[in-house]
Design a protein around this motif. Sequence first.
Motif, PDB file in Angstrom:
ATOM      1  N   SER A  61     -85.279 -41.539  10.478  1.00  0.00           N
ATOM      2  CA  SER A  61     -86.508 -42.319  10.375  1.00  0.00           C
ATOM      3  C   SER A  61     -87.404 -42.107  11.596  1.00  0.00           C
ATOM      4  N   TYR A  62     -86.816 -42.133  12.777  1.00  0.00           N
ATOM      5  CA  TYR A  62     -87.603 -41.977  14.006  1.00  0.00           C
ATOM      6  C   TYR A  62     -88.183 -40.566  14.111  1.00  0.00           C
ATOM      7  N   ASP A  83     -80.000 -46.310   8.981  1.00  0.00           N
ATOM      8  CA  ASP A  83     -80.949 -46.299  10.094  1.00  0.00           C
ATOM      9  C   ASP A  83     -81.556 -47.690  10.257  1.00  0.00           C
ATOM     10  N   THR A  84     -81.809 -48.060  11.503  1.00  0.00           N
ATOM     11  CA  THR A  84     -82.422 -49.351  11.797  1.00  0.00           C
ATOM     12  C   THR A  84     -83.873 -49.143  12.210  1.00  0.00           C
ATOM     13  N   ILE A  85     -84.788 -49.806  11.510  1.00  0.00           N
ATOM     14  CA  ILE A  85     -86.211 -49.732  11.832  1.00  0.00           C
ATOM     15  C   ILE A  85     -86.653 -51.109  12.296  1.00  0.00           C
ATOM     16  N   LEU A 120     -91.459 -46.927  21.402  1.00  0.00           N
ATOM     17  CA  LEU A 120     -91.038 -48.117  22.145  1.00  0.00           C
ATOM     18  C   LEU A 120     -90.096 -48.995  21.329  1.00  0.00           C
ATOM     19  N   GLY A 121     -90.272 -48.965  19.987  1.00  0.00           N
ATOM     20  CA  GLY A 121     -89.439 -49.811  19.138  1.00  0.00           C
ATOM     21  C   GLY A 121     -88.131 -49.192  18.717  1.00  0.00           C
ATOM     22  N   GLU A 122     -87.890 -47.928  19.082  1.00  0.00           N
ATOM     23  CA  GLU A 122     -86.659 -47.244  18.683  1.00  0.00           C
ATOM     24  C   GLU A 122     -85.459 -47.792  19.450  1.00  0.00           C
ATOM     25  N   ILE A 123     -84.475 -48.277  18.715  1.00  0.00           N
ATOM     26  CA  ILE A 123     -83.283 -48.865  19.342  1.00  0.00           C
ATOM     27  C   ILE A 123     -82.437 -47.784  20.010  1.00  0.00           C
ATOM     28  N   GLY A 169    -101.421 -43.742  19.515  1.00  0.00           N
ATOM     29  CA  GLY A 169    -101.006 -45.107  19.840  1.00  0.00           C
ATOM     30  C   GLY A 169     -99.912 -45.608  18.913  1.00  0.00           C
ATOM     31  N   GLY A 170    -100.044 -45.299  17.631  1.00  0.00           N
ATOM     32  CA  GLY A 170     -99.014 -45.709  16.682  1.00  0.00           C
ATOM     33  C   GLY A 170     -97.683 -45.030  16.954  1.00  0.00           C
ATOM     34  N   THR A 171     -97.732 -43.740  17.312  1.00  0.00           N
ATOM     35  CA  THR A 171     -96.496 -43.020  17.641  1.00  0.00           C
ATOM     36  C   THR A 171     -95.842 -43.604  18.890  1.00  0.00           C
ATOM     37  N   GLY A 172     -96.665 -44.004  19.857  1.00  0.00           N
ATOM     38  CA  GLY A 172     -96.138 -44.618  21.066  1.00  0.00           C
ATOM     39  C   GLY A 172     -95.417 -45.927  20.766  1.00  0.00           C
ATOM     40  N   PHE A 173     -96.002 -46.751  19.905  1.00  0.00           N
ATOM     41  CA  PHE A 173     -95.343 -48.005  19.507  1.00  0.00           C
ATOM     42  C   PHE A 173     -94.028 -47.719  18.788  1.00  0.00           C
TER      43      PHE A 173
END
Length: 373
Positions: free
Chosen positions: A122-123, A294-296, A167-170, A160-164
């Motif tokens: 997913s990432y 996968d965890t989103i 940052l949210g990837e566990i 910007g969306g890719t950056g977020f």
Amino acid sequence: MGEASPSPSQGQQAHLSLSSRRRAVLLLTSVLLFCLVSNALVLLNRHILVELNFKCPVLLTSFGQMFTFFAVCVTRAVRPATVPDRDDVTPRFWILHCLPIGLFSCGTLALGQMPYYTLSVSYVQMLKAFTPVLTLLFSLMFRLEKFSWPLVLSVGIIAGGTGFSALGEINFAWEGTLFMLGSIVCEAMKLVLSQILLQGLAMAPTESLYYMTPATIFFLTIFGVMTERHLYPTNALPIIANNPGSFVIASALGYGVNLTSMAVVKLLSGLWLKIIVQVKGALLMLAGVLLLSDTITSLQLVGYGTTLVGFAYHTKLKMGSSITAALGSDDGDESAKLEEDSKVCVRSESEPLLDVSKHSSLSSTPGGSPSSG
């Protein structure tokens, strides 16, 4: 009194309706097959790399390219008209124009496999959405694209969306992220170089595979031997021997992706293929959650949603510029024709009438000679 036979216009309309339905069915089938085959290839490659512990991603990628080239050669042998001999693709041309594209194609494919060892499917799809940003950057550097603030805004939203999303990837890992970014850089450079080096060279999709794939295989072979040769006896060969079906299917799927993507481009356009790729990526993210656990995170969903908004805006701008360019080209052709017609009118008023018997070619080429276009 017998029934009236259908008129020619009714028969023509029925034929056009049937042709439209067939084209719609073919288009839908091509899009569905592209999404299915492409996502199946990603999931199977991940299975080979991670679950089978195959440590030679460059070799795995090489199998797909070799299968593609073999299939194209078989097609050429059976139907030579699909890949005719070309006088303009000389050995010198191939070295100067095709090899550089093959180098970056190698980087795209090889580096694009490595993130699956450390990152979720997913990432990886979220990172792939960053491609338009670097493509625009390189296009501006090589002056293939005119600077405009709306385009900068669109890729800024994507960035910007890719950056977020990052940052949210566990399970964030710098190694896998850098490999994926390297693959995206190579993809953007490949697209830009294709515009520069192949400008004015019209190739059918099968021809493109025939001339470009060997260049990619050449660099994949060098890269694979340099980085993975020591793993062939202990890792690669035993796994291939124990799982031959997986590798054959993966190679065939690689060719299938090429075929279905070419069909989509032929029926629609390259721009629509990019849109379908984004939809395919979203479906693959869903498959990663359902099949691979996968965890989103919510931050990633916000980031990916922002990226899609930016991509939609970017696509709208590109479509608008394409339509404007097409209209400008039509206006230019019409203006040239009007200008030529006006010259003919002025000449006919100021000069005596021509003897048609001495200038018979004028009747067959109104508006100028065939070579004047």
